[in-house]
Every structure is written in structure tokens, then in C-alpha cells.
Design a protein around this motif. Structure first.
Motif, mmCIF file in Angstrom:
data_model
loop_
_atom_site.group_PDB
_atom_site.id
_atom_site.type_symbol
_atom_site.label_atom_id
_atom_site.label_comp_id
_atom_site.label_asym_id
_atom_site.label_seq_id
_atom_site.Cartn_x
_atom_site.Cartn_y
_atom_site.Cartn_z
ATOM 1 N N ARG A 96 0.859 -1.179 0.000
ATOM 2 C CA ARG A 96 0.000 0.000 0.000
ATOM 3 C C ARG A 96 0.900 1.235 0.000
ATOM 4 N N ASN A 134 0.870 5.479 -0.395
ATOM 5 C CA ASN A 134 0.078 6.703 -0.358
ATOM 6 C C ASN A 134 0.993 7.918 -0.448
ATOM 7 N N HIS A 145 0.926 12.326 0.077
ATOM 8 C CA HIS A 145 0.203 13.380 0.775
ATOM 9 C C HIS A 145 0.740 14.753 0.373
ATOM 10 N N PRO A 164 -4.428 11.199 2.363
ATOM 11 C CA PRO A 164 -3.659 10.913 1.156
ATOM 12 C C PRO A 164 -4.243 11.603 -0.077
ATOM 13 N N TRP A 166 -3.260 10.464 -3.167
ATOM 14 C CA TRP A 166 -3.521 9.289 -3.999
ATOM 15 C C TRP A 166 -3.046 8.049 -3.271
ATOM 16 N N GLY A 167 -3.584 6.919 -3.682
ATOM 17 C CA GLY A 167 -3.199 5.651 -3.078
ATOM 18 C C GLY A 167 -3.183 4.526 -4.101
ATOM 19 N N CYS A 214 -2.516 0.147 -4.437
ATOM 20 C CA CYS A 214 -2.434 -1.133 -3.722
ATOM 21 C C CYS A 214 -2.095 -2.253 -4.702
ATOM 22 N N LEU A 243 -9.201 4.370 -1.334
ATOM 23 C CA LEU A 243 -7.972 4.075 -0.593
ATOM 24 C C LEU A 243 -8.042 2.783 0.198
ATOM 25 N N THR A 244 -9.234 2.238 0.366
ATOM 26 C CA THR A 244 -9.383 1.074 1.249
ATOM 27 C C THR A 244 -10.075 -0.120 0.594
ATOM 28 N N THR A 273 -12.053 1.601 -7.163
ATOM 29 C CA THR A 273 -11.076 2.634 -7.483
ATOM 30 C C THR A 273 -11.175 3.040 -8.953
ATOM 31 N N SER A 275 -5.938 5.003 -7.187
ATOM 32 C CA SER A 275 -7.005 5.984 -7.013
ATOM 33 C C SER A 275 -6.934 7.067 -8.089
ATOM 34 N N THR A 331 -3.709 9.377 -8.910
ATOM 35 C CA THR A 331 -2.388 8.758 -9.070
ATOM 36 C C THR A 331 -1.728 9.290 -10.343
#
Length: 289
Positions: free
Chosen positions: A74, A76, A78, A85, A87-88, A90, A177-178, A182, A202, A205
Motif C-alpha cells: 500500500r 500513499n 500526501h 492521502p 492518492w493511493g 495497492c 484508498l481502502t 477505485t 485511485s 495517481t
């Protein structure tokens, strides 16, 4: 990985083709190294999870083998180290490690260039930041455009066993993000609903980071894996080719005997045999007595 690389440096005994049917190498070092080489800080917890932070703490990576789900990687970024964040991304626990390494390598480069690079939002119509650029490497290798459902633009691998989707419309920033809800999703398998591996990104990105991954996925060169480690490739779907071709079988005693006899025969001189030709005249018989 090129077929012309030194075979002695390859970690595996078979090549897996196409490379999207490979799986993880189950070691995080290759993907962590690009960031650590640029001075990022590494920490870990008592469970064996690893956390890597950029010098300004604005970009954070978690390598989470003991995480709560299958999201092994993961990452992220900021704008504010203490804010949410921007963008994220995974990668789950079966994504080929080389694809994660392509991302972290591009991330390390973008970070050196500054926030304008590692926080660059995709913008349609702006050449360097147009989201469509992330799909181009796949299209160049024969992936086909697909419309699986309303509001989704997708491309699919020629073998039908991998795809990439871009979801249009408004999305929940927190869910991006979770969860797998996305903007971008890259996957392999027979169905996106039950993928053999997946990666998500996300909305904001940077396109350059996404393109680094799709370029790696689109590379036609196979990936090295160990044949006996069937978790490192999608068994029954991937094509496996020995890295070092098998040696010819050792000659039997009969083979050796025949080869020796053949050499002896070739060494004997040819017998001298008089031959008649049309240019020679036969001797006339002498007078009778």
C-alpha cells in the motif's frame, strides 16, 4: 528481464510467458530497493510488516505480509504529511514483484523531481498527464479495447487472462484508498470479480507511475520463476520454458561402439578397382594359332 541476460543471475529455472501469468516472487527486497537507494527510511513492527517513508514523510509505503487483508503493498502520497492521502495504490499479495518494482522505481524518480511530479494529477487532454497514456503500452502489445459495463473503459490481454479497467464518474475518495472501488484496476485471471492478482490506483495517481507499471506488464519478455514453486505462476495457464535447455542424453556403450566403428571405416583407404570408360578402347584379340 531480457532473454539475453546472464542466465547465472536469474532467480528461477523456467521462464513464465506471458508475464502477466506469473505471480509474486514472495520477497519484497527488489521493490523496496529503489526507494531505499534514494535515502528513504525503513522501519518495521513486531509482526514483520515493513514501513518506508520519504525524507519529507509525504510518501509512505507499507509492505504488509501480516496485514488485515491481501493488500500486500500500500503506497500513499500526501500534500500535507498530516493530512489525508492525495492518492493511493495497492498491489495484492500475488502481483508479480517486477510490476511493483517498476512502480517504486518510477516513484523514486518522481520524488527526486519534486511534488510537481509525484503529486501530478491526471488531466485529460494534457499530453504528459493524460490518463489514456497509461493504456498505450498495452494497446501496443495487442490488448483490445472492451466495454464490459456502463461507465467502464477497459482493455483486455490477447489471451483473455488479464485486463485493465478505468471507471468513469464520481467515486468515493475514502473507498478508493481502502477497497477495490477505485479509478484504475489491473488484474489477471478469468474474471475481475475473482482475480488471481490485482492492483488498484485511485483517481489522482500520477500517470507516469501508472504507465511505468503498464510498460512492465506489456513487456513481451517472460519472467523467471521456479517450476516447483507453483504459487509463483498461474499453473495450467502459463507457458513454462526451461531457462537452460536440457542437455542431450549421455551416449550408451552401443552408441560409443558404433561411433568408433564409423571412424575406423572412414579411415580405411578405398580399394583400387580398374574401371572401364568410354574413352578407353578394349584390346583386340590376337591371331589364333
Amino acid at each position: 528481464m531480457s532473454l539475453h541476460d546472464d542466465l547465472h543471475t536469474l532467480d528461477g529455472d523456467v521462464f513464465v510467458s506471458p508475464r502477466h501469468l506469473a505471480s509474486s516472487t514472495f520477497t519484497g527486497d527488489p521493490a523496496l530497493t529503489p526507494l531505499l537507494d534514494h535515502g528513504w527510511d525503513l522501519q518495521h513492527d513486531d509482526l514483520g510488516n515493513v514501513y518506508v517513508n520519504s525524507p519529507d514523510r509525504r510518501v509512505r509505503l507499507g509492505y504488509l505480509p501480516e496485514g488485515e487483508d491481501d493488500g500486500l503493498w500500500r503506497i500513499n502520497a500526501h500534500k500535507d504529511p498530516f493530512g489525508p492521502p492525495t492518492w493511493g495504490v495497492c498491489f495484492n499479495d500475488r502481483v508479480p514483484t517486477e510490476f511493483v518494482q517498476a512502480f517504486t522505481t518510477a516513484l523514486a524518480t518522481a520524488y527526486e523531481q519534486g511534488p510537481d511530479a509525484y503529486l501530478a494529477r491526471p488531466v485529460t487532454g494534457i499530453h504528459e498527464h493524460d490518463p489514456f497514456l497509461a493504456v498505450v503500452p498495452l494497446l501496443q502489445q495487442g490488448w483490445e479495447i472492451d466495454r464490459p459495463r456502463w461507465g467502464v473503459f477497459a482493455v483486455q490481454a490477447p489471451d483473455g487472462l488479464a485486463g485493465m479497467e478505468f471507471t468513469t464518474g464520481d467515486l468515493d475518495p475514502e473507498a478508493e484508498l481502502t477497497t477495490r472501488d477505485t479509478r484504475w484496476q489491473l488484474w489477471a485471471g478469468k474474471s475481475i470479480d475473482r482475480p488471481l492478482w490485482y492492483a488498484t490506483a485511485s483517481t489522482d495517481t500520477p500517470v507516469a507511475l501508472l504507465t511505468a507499471v503498464t510498460q512492465c506488464v506489456a513487456d513481451p519478455a517472460p519472467l523467471p520463476r521456479w517450476r516447483q514453486d507453483t504459487l509463483s505462476y498461474i499453473e495450467g495457464m502459463a507457458q513454462l520454458t526451461p531457462i537452460v535447455p536440457p542437455q542431450p542424453p549421455a551416449p550408451t556403450p552401443l552408441d560409443v561402439q558404433r561411433a568408433a566403428a564409423s571412424r575406423r571405416s572412414a579411415a580405411l583407404p578405398a580399394a583400387s578397382v580398374p574401371r572401364w570408360s568410354t574413352t578407353s578402347r578394349p584390346a583386340l584379340p590376337g591371331p589364333r594359332r
